[in-house]
Design an enzyme around this catalytic site. Structure first.
Site, mmCIF file in Angstrom:
data_model
loop_
_atom_site.group_PDB
_atom_site.id
_atom_site.type_symbol
_atom_site.label_atom_id
_atom_site.label_comp_id
_atom_site.label_asym_id
_atom_site.label_seq_id
_atom_site.Cartn_x
_atom_site.Cartn_y
_atom_site.Cartn_z
ATOM 1 N N ASP A 239 0.872 -1.176 0.000
ATOM 2 C CA ASP A 239 0.000 0.000 0.000
ATOM 3 C C ASP A 239 0.912 1.230 0.000
ATOM 4 O O ASP A 239 1.264 1.762 -1.057
ATOM 5 C CB ASP A 239 -0.909 -0.060 1.244
ATOM 6 N N LYS A 263 -4.859 3.073 -4.105
ATOM 7 C CA LYS A 263 -5.580 4.223 -3.534
ATOM 8 C C LYS A 263 -5.243 5.424 -4.407
ATOM 9 O O LYS A 263 -4.081 5.850 -4.444
ATOM 10 C CB LYS A 263 -5.099 4.524 -2.119
HETATM 11 O O1 NPG Z 1 -12.479 1.816 4.407
HETATM 12 O O2 NPG Z 1 -12.023 3.883 3.989
HETATM 13 C C1 NPG Z 1 -11.781 2.804 4.552
HETATM 14 C C2 NPG Z 1 -10.569 2.729 5.431
HETATM 15 C C3 NPG Z 1 -9.747 1.535 5.149
HETATM 16 O O3 NPG Z 1 -8.211 0.774 6.728
HETATM 17 C C4 NPG Z 1 -8.474 1.590 5.907
HETATM 18 N N1 NPG Z 1 -7.653 2.575 5.587
HETATM 19 O O4 NPG Z 1 -4.189 2.078 5.878
HETATM 20 O O5 NPG Z 1 -5.632 1.499 4.419
HETATM 21 C C5 NPG Z 1 -5.327 2.077 5.453
HETATM 22 C C6 NPG Z 1 -6.407 2.743 6.261
HETATM 23 C C7 NPG Z 1 -6.220 4.164 6.587
HETATM 24 C C8 NPG Z 1 -7.120 4.747 7.391
HETATM 25 C C9 NPG Z 1 -5.212 4.906 6.092
HETATM 26 C C10 NPG Z 1 -7.008 6.051 7.749
HETATM 27 C C11 NPG Z 1 -5.112 6.238 6.412
HETATM 28 C C12 NPG Z 1 -6.001 6.789 7.238
#
Ligand code: NPG
Length: 368
Positions: A239, A263
Site C-alpha cells: 500500500d 488508492k
Molecule cells: O475503508 O475507507 C476505509 C478505510 C480503510 O483501513 C483503511 N484505511 O491504511 O488502508 C489504510 C487505512 C487508513 C485509514 C489509512 C485512515 C489512512 C487513514
C-alpha cells in the site's frame, strides 16, 4: 476547459466509532474538498490527507498550502487544459500526491459532468456494482473485536480486514478464524508497523489462510518486503510503498509484493491509479481498491475505479454508514455485500447542500 476558480473547503466529519490503526486513532475526519468551477460545470475532488502526517508525509494543512500557493497557480498558468493534462502540469511540484489527486479529481469531475460521461465509463468500469470489504480497527480486547466482526458479517460485508500491530496479530486473527470459520475472506494490514526481524512472528500468520498481509514493513523498505515474501506464505500486498505505476512495476520486478492496494490519493490521482491497474493486469497481479475514510464523493470515484476488470479482490469500499452517521452525499448503502456504481455524469453524486453547510469549518475561494 477554462477554470474560473477553485474553492478549498474544510469539513469536519465525526466518525461513528474511533478507528485505531498502528499509527494512531481517528475520531473525526478533517477532510479537504476541492471544487473546480468552469464556465459550464463544477466538479468535486476529495483530498485523502489526514490531519497529521502519520499514514504518509502528507497532512491536510500542508495540502491546503500547496494547492493554494503552487498547484492551482501552475495548473492555470498555461491557459485552458483538459483533465488528462493536469498531472503533467503539476509534475514539476515534487510529491504532494494527495493534493494533486484532489485537484485532478475535481477537474475530471467537472469535465465529465459537462460532457455527460460518468467516472466509471471514463475509467473503464466493466461492472455496475462492486463487492465490498470492511477494515476493522485495533480494539482493546478480542471479545470486542469479535463483536465488531460479527456485526459487519451480519451486514453482509464479503471480506474482513483486520488492522494489526506488534502485540495484536496472531491472537486476534486466530480468534476470528475460530469464531467465524475458514470460509470468511480475511486479510490483515500492518501499516508499516513491523521490521524484517519480525519475519518469524509474521510467519505464524501462515496458519490462517489469509488473502494477504498488507504493508508489514516501512514504506521505503521495498527490498525488505521482497525478502519477507520469501520467508512467509501469506501473499504480501503493498500500500504505502506504491506511489506510482513506475513504483508498482519496480516492486513487482523485485518480488516485493504479489498483490497491490490501489488508492488514488496515494498515487496522485484516478488516472495514475488506472495505470497501476493496467501494469498489474498485464502481469496477472490482482489489485483491490483501498480506502481512506472517504465521504460519499471519494467513495463514488473509488467504487467506479473498483469496477475495472483487474480489481478481483473486494476493496475497502465500505458503505457510508461504516464511518459516518450523516454523509455529505446520499449515503452509499450495502446491497447484498455490494455497492452500486452511480451512473450519472461525473461522480454521479454531489454534496447535499444543507449537510455540507453543517459540517463546513472553512472555505477559501481561489480566483484564477
Ligand atoms: O475503508 O475507507 C476505509 C478505510 C480503510 O483501513 C483503511 N484505511 O491504511 O488502508 C489504510 C487505512 C487508513 C485509514 C489509512 C485512515 C489512512 C487513514
Amino acid at each position: 476547459m477554462k477554470l474560473t476558480g477553485v474553492e478549498l473547503r474544510r469539513i469536519a466529519m465525526p466518525l461513528v466509532a474511533p478507528f485505531r490503526t498502528s499509527f494512531g486513532t481517528e475520531t473525526q475526519r478533517d477532510v479537504l474538498l476541492v471544487r473546480a468551477v468552469t464556465d459550464d460545470a463544477e466538479g468535486w475532488g476529495e483530498c485523502v490527507a489526514m490531519a497529521g502526517p502519520l499514514y504518509s508525509s502528507e497532512y491536510v494543512d500542508g495540502a491546503v498550502d500547496v494547492l493554494r500557493r503552487f498547484l492551482v497557480p501552475r495548473l492555470v498558468a498555461g491557459g485552458p487544459f483538459g483533465a488528462h493534462e493536469v498531472a503533467g502540469r503539476l509534475a514539476p511540484v515534487k510529491g504532494h500526491r494527495m493534493a494533486k489527486a484532489a485537484l485532478e479529481m475535481a477537474v475530471l469531475d467537472a469535465e465529465l459532468r459537462s460532457e455527460g460521461r460518468s467516472f466509471g465509463r471514463e475509467l473503464g468500469a466493466v461492472h455496475d456494482r462492486v463487492p465490498c470489504g470492511v477494515s476493522v480497527g485495533i480494539m482493546d480486547s478480542v471479545p470486542e473485536l469479535l463483536d465488531a466482526v460479527g456485526g459487519y458479517l451480519d451486514e453482509g460485508y464479503l471480506r474482513i480486514k483486520l488492522k494489526i500491530e506488534p502485540g495484536w496479530d496472531v491472537e486476534p486473527v486466530r480468534a476470528v478464524r475460530e469464531r467465524f470459520g475458514d470460509e470468511v475472506l480475511l486479510q490483515v494490514d500492518a501499516n508499516t508497523a513491523y521490521t524484517l526481524a519480525d519475519a518469524q512472528q509474521l510467519a505464524r500468520l501462515d496458519a490462517f489462510d489469509l488473502l494477504l498481509i498488507e504493508q508489514p514493513l516501512d514504506e521505503e523498505d521495498v527490498l525488505g518486503h521482497a525478502d519477507l515474501a520469501k520467508l512467509i506464505r501469506t501473499p504480501v500486498c503493498l500500500d504505502e510503498s506504491i506511489t506510482s505505476a513506475r513504483d508498482a512495476a519496480a516492486a513487482l520486478r523485485l518480488g516485493a509484493c504479489q498483490i497491490v492496494n490501489i488508492k488514488p490519493g496515494r498515487v496522485g490521482g484516478y488516472l495514475e491509479a488506472r495505470r497501476i491497474h493496467d501494469v498489474c493486469v498485464a502481469q496477472g497481479v490482482p489489485v483491490w481498491c483501498g480506502g481512506m475514510l472517504e465521504t460519499g464523493l471519494g467513495r463514488a470515484a473509488n467504487v467506479a475505479l473498483a469496477a475495472l476488470p483487474g480489481f478481483t479482490l473486494p476493496g475497502d469500499t465500505s458503505a457510508s454508514g461504516r464511518y459516518y452517521a450523516g454523509d455529505i452525499t446520499e449515503p452509499f448503502v450495502l446491497d447484498d455485500g455490494h455497492l452500486r456504481l452511480p451512473d450519472g455524469p461525473g461522480l454521479g453524486v454531489a454534496p447535499l447542500e444543507d449537510r455540507l453547510a453543517e459540517v463546513t469549518t472553512a472555505t477559501e475561494w481561489l480566483p484564477v
